[in-house]
Write a protein that holds these residues in place. Structure first.
Motif, mmCIF file in Angstrom:
data_model
loop_
_atom_site.group_PDB
_atom_site.id
_atom_site.type_symbol
_atom_site.label_atom_id
_atom_site.label_comp_id
_atom_site.label_asym_id
_atom_site.label_seq_id
_atom_site.Cartn_x
_atom_site.Cartn_y
_atom_site.Cartn_z
ATOM 1 N N UNK A 87 0.763 -1.187 -0.075
ATOM 2 C CA UNK A 87 -0.103 -0.045 -0.021
ATOM 3 C C UNK A 87 1.077 1.269 -0.072
ATOM 4 N N UNK A 88 1.953 1.197 0.676
ATOM 5 C CA UNK A 88 2.763 2.405 0.812
ATOM 6 C C UNK A 88 3.511 2.731 -0.274
ATOM 7 N N UNK A 89 4.011 1.630 -1.267
ATOM 8 C CA UNK A 89 4.216 1.755 -2.468
ATOM 9 C C UNK A 89 3.391 2.565 -3.477
ATOM 10 N N UNK A 105 -10.564 -1.308 3.540
ATOM 11 C CA UNK A 105 -10.546 -2.859 3.267
ATOM 12 C C UNK A 105 -9.539 -3.604 4.116
ATOM 13 N N UNK A 106 -8.449 -3.063 3.931
ATOM 14 C CA UNK A 106 -7.207 -3.717 4.691
ATOM 15 C C UNK A 106 -7.320 -3.762 6.175
ATOM 16 N N UNK A 144 -19.198 -6.140 -1.756
ATOM 17 C CA UNK A 144 -18.049 -5.416 -0.924
ATOM 18 C C UNK A 144 -17.157 -6.601 -0.573
ATOM 19 N N UNK A 145 -17.458 -7.721 -0.223
ATOM 20 C CA UNK A 145 -16.619 -8.892 -0.073
ATOM 21 C C UNK A 145 -16.023 -9.227 -1.244
ATOM 22 N N UNK A 151 -8.949 -7.209 -3.762
ATOM 23 C CA UNK A 151 -7.603 -6.525 -3.320
ATOM 24 C C UNK A 151 -6.514 -7.535 -2.686
ATOM 25 N N UNK A 152 -6.922 -8.585 -2.189
ATOM 26 C CA UNK A 152 -6.112 -9.623 -1.682
ATOM 27 C C UNK A 152 -5.360 -10.213 -2.572
ATOM 28 N N UNK A 153 -5.959 -10.622 -3.748
ATOM 29 C CA UNK A 153 -5.534 -10.972 -5.150
ATOM 30 C C UNK A 153 -4.586 -9.973 -5.704
#
Length: 445
Positions: A87-89, A105-106, A144-145, A151-153
């Motif tokens: 996320x920071x990148x 989400x995270x 939403x799920x 996002x995980x993918x």
């Protein structure tokens, strides 16, 4: 000839996760060698390779009990560590709203479940377990799920590229990883009475002595009559509103198509003139719809301070007037659907409607067109009269707004935008397949 040494890979489940070990015979005895778990970077494929190496050393007489021949694999990072770096990148690449959505989400969903997992421990089974948990919680919708799984993918795709995991579990049979989301019914304000109730409700809330939020009426009218996204509306400055020429300039949009000029309908012009008069001292760079402190509203502020109170009060007004309630699920964004439907009722063509909305999706335009053509003639005429600033009679009555006054007739010859110009009706407020075909042709030009 001496027998070649044989062995096998053993997998065991422990509290810390799955652990791999080797069981084999060497020098006439059975041996058991623990390698490590998924959190240490071990997979079955890697364990099979190590077994071959050990058996080869046994055959050459190089292996000795108690001597560690397996190379120490560096521990894979935890999901918390890797996701934070991911996320920071991307922080500088993302819009502020997108960054806030990813962070939500995270922090609220993915990390509470996966934060202690080392990356190789996030298997297909774990992803399915996460999905099942979210369904049981009944907090998020299926859509939403699915977004959190997407996002995980994305995060695990980068881990796969860096050889930190053998494969991305989210990409394994994606259909099974995602929930089937039910298609939501589009929400429109169905009648002129509902639109009036919304605007009247906003005006009454503005007039309350203890009201801290002002300008609700003008903001609701702008959402209904101009189809702006809530972020576009809250970013408007007075220099963007050209009342003399009847144009709103939208320069803060989520897409390139969203940067556009929106024609101001007569009803909206009246509302904005009144709102401008109430803010006569405002400078050109001042916000049109600021908070009570003068700052820009965000979507949460607009939802909680404007939309929800107005919808609730409009419901009460409609019940008091003996009219049908608002459709379920009215939001700021759903008012864009109403605006598109209004334009079709006025006889505007699909490319114009798409341009006014800042849309590039013909499928959406066709759905709104189909809905607009299902309206009865009385509904269409009432909406046209309302948005064009003409007198209109409440549906289901034979009189006008003021019972003491007769209903005013509308002269078709003086009506510049007939709702059904060139649109064949089937007598039931419906539409024929050929109508949609013509719209599709217009969209292709």
């Amino acid at each position: 000839m001496a027998k070649r040494p044989t062995g096998e890979v053993i997998e065991r489940e422990r509290k810390s996760g799955r652990v791999f070990a080797l069981r084999f015979r060497a020098y006439g005895r059975r041996h058991f060698l623990t390698l490590g778990g998924a959190g240490d970077g071990w997979t079955r494929q890697k364990a099979e390779i190590e077994l071959r190496h050990v058996l080869a050393d046994v055959e050459r007489g190089l292996w000795a009990p108690g001597v560690a021949h397996a190379a120490e694999a560096p521990a894979a990072p935890t999901f918390h560590e890797f996701a934070s770096e991911w996320l920071e990148a991307r922080r500088s690449e993302l819009k502020e709203t997108t960054l806030a959505d990813y962070t939500w989400q995270l922090c609220n969903h993915l990390l509470p479940f996966f934060h202690r997992h080392h990356l190789p421990q996030i298997t297909v089974a774990e992803v399915d377990r996460y999905r099942a948990l979210k369904v049981r919680e009944q907090v998020l919708s299926a859509e939403s799920i699915n977004k959190t799984i997407t996002r995980l993918g994305q995060i695990l795709a980068v881990a796969e590229e860096r050889d930190l995991i053998p494969r991305n579990p989210v990409r394994v049979n994606t259909r099974n990883r995602k929930l089937k989301a039910r298609r939501k019914r589009p929400v429109y304000l169905e009648s002129a009475e509902q639109i009036v109730a919304m605007i009247d409700a906003a005006a009454e809330l503005d007039a309350k002595p203890q009201a801290r939020t002002a300008g609700r009426r003008a903001l609701v009218a702008t959402l209904v009559y101009a189809g702006l996204r809530i972020g576009e509306a809250t970013a408007l400055c007075w220099r963007d509103v050209d009342l003399a020429n009847g144009r709103i300039s939208v320069g803060d949009a989520k897409t390139e198509a969203g940067i556009r000029l929106v024609d101001i309908l007569p009803a909206l012009r009246d509302e904005l003139l009144t709102h401008r008069h109430a803010n006569a001292s405002a400078k050109p760079d001042a916000l049109v719809f600021p908070t009570s402190s003068g700052s820009r509203r965000d979507k949460d502020n607009a939802r909680e301070r404007v939309i929800r109170p107005v919808v609730a009060h409009a419901e009460a007004l409609l019940a008091k007037r003996g009219r049908d309630p608002l459709p379920a699920g009215v939001t700021a964004h759903k008012l864009r659907h109403t605006f598109a439907s209004i334009l079709f009722v006025r006889g505007e063509d699909p490319p114009y409607v798409m341009a006014q909305l800042g849309h590039t999706d013909p499928a959406f335009t066709l759905r709104v067109y189909a809905h607009a053509m299902r309206r009865g003639d009385g509904d269409k005429e009432a909406l046209k009269a309302l948005v064009e600033g003409r007198h209109w009679a409440p549906l289901g009555t034979s009189g006008a707004d003021d019972p003491s006054k007769p209903a005013q007739e509308v002269d078709p010859e003086n009506d510049e935008s007939p709702a059904d110009a060139g649109l064949p009706e089937d007598g039931r407020g419906g539409f024929r397949t050929c109508d949609l075909s013509r719209v599709k042709r217009a969209l292709s030009h």
